[in-house]
Scaffold this motif. Structure first.
Motif, mmCIF file in Angstrom:
data_model
loop_
_atom_site.group_PDB
_atom_site.id
_atom_site.type_symbol
_atom_site.label_atom_id
_atom_site.label_comp_id
_atom_site.label_asym_id
_atom_site.label_seq_id
_atom_site.Cartn_x
_atom_site.Cartn_y
_atom_site.Cartn_z
ATOM 1 N N ARG A 1 -10.431 -19.625 32.658
ATOM 2 C CA ARG A 1 -11.865 -19.859 32.573
ATOM 3 C C ARG A 1 -12.205 -21.152 33.294
ATOM 4 N NH1 ARG A 1 -13.613 -17.904 26.483
ATOM 5 N NH2 ARG A 1 -13.671 -15.708 27.043
ATOM 6 N N TYR A 2 -13.260 -21.073 34.092
ATOM 7 C CA TYR A 2 -13.639 -22.212 34.917
ATOM 8 C C TYR A 2 -15.140 -22.449 34.839
ATOM 9 C CZ TYR A 2 -9.051 -21.171 36.768
ATOM 10 O OH TYR A 2 -7.710 -20.919 36.878
ATOM 11 N N ILE A 3 -15.530 -23.672 35.160
ATOM 12 C CA ILE A 3 -16.943 -24.015 35.290
ATOM 13 C C ILE A 3 -17.153 -24.642 36.663
ATOM 14 C CG2 ILE A 3 -17.348 -24.316 32.816
ATOM 15 C CD1 ILE A 3 -17.167 -27.359 33.288
ATOM 16 N N THR A 4 -18.339 -24.473 37.189
ATOM 17 C CA THR A 4 -18.662 -25.060 38.484
ATOM 18 C C THR A 4 -19.075 -26.519 38.306
ATOM 19 O OG1 THR A 4 -20.964 -24.378 38.299
ATOM 20 C CG2 THR A 4 -19.434 -22.844 39.429
ATOM 21 N N LYS A 5 -19.198 -27.200 39.421
ATOM 22 C CA LYS A 5 -19.618 -28.604 39.406
ATOM 23 C C LYS A 5 -20.991 -28.754 38.755
ATOM 24 C CE LYS A 5 -20.421 -32.558 42.401
ATOM 25 N NZ LYS A 5 -20.436 -33.066 43.766
ATOM 26 N N GLY A 6 -21.912 -27.848 39.068
ATOM 27 C CA GLY A 6 -23.260 -27.913 38.487
ATOM 28 C C GLY A 6 -23.245 -27.786 36.978
ATOM 29 N N VAL A 7 -22.466 -26.846 36.460
ATOM 30 C CA VAL A 7 -22.350 -26.678 35.008
ATOM 31 C C VAL A 7 -21.728 -27.924 34.405
ATOM 32 C CG1 VAL A 7 -21.204 -25.368 33.169
ATOM 33 C CG2 VAL A 7 -22.297 -24.157 35.076
ATOM 34 N N ASN A 8 -20.690 -28.446 35.038
ATOM 35 C CA ASN A 8 -20.024 -29.643 34.536
ATOM 36 C C ASN A 8 -20.984 -30.826 34.439
ATOM 37 O OD1 ASN A 8 -17.566 -31.061 33.718
ATOM 38 N ND2 ASN A 8 -17.773 -32.132 35.667
#
Length: 106
Positions: free
Chosen positions: A8-15
């Motif tokens: 599971r990963y998150i993008t820079k924007g979500v982070n």
């Protein structure tokens, strides 16, 4: 889709824009929905957020297109969520990994 909790990963924007508390809540809602046998999960999960500052809550709409479903949830605006202003998050499962992203990052 969404039958594993690995990769599971998150993008820079979500982070940068989505507090960890809300990220975890979205993953939790996906896990709860995928564990229910009556629903087949689509590759795209959509979360929409509407603040109700008077009630100090955020209304979360969790939906998918095919097969269609829509669920409604509510969470309290905690200190961590005070400045949360995002309206929509997508979570995509491409069968090798799951990515949480903002629609404009697609």
């Amino acid at each position: 889709m969404f039958d594993t909790r690995e990769n599971r990963y998150i993008t820079k924007g979500v982070n940068e824009l989505v507090p960890k508390e809300m990220q975890l809540r979205c993953w939790q809602l996906i896990d709860e929905k995928s564990e229910k046998s009556e629903v087949t999960m689509d590759y795209l999960q959509i979360f929409e957020f509407n603040r109700d500052d008077q009630r100090k809550t955020i209304n979360i709409t969790h939906r998918q297109e095919e097969p269609f479903f829509i669920d409604y949830h509510e969470c309290r605006i905690t200190k961590e969520l005070t400045n949360f202003q995002i309206n929509k998050i997508w979570v995509i499962d491409d069968q090798t990994h799951q990515t949480m992203l903002l629609p404009d990052e697609y």
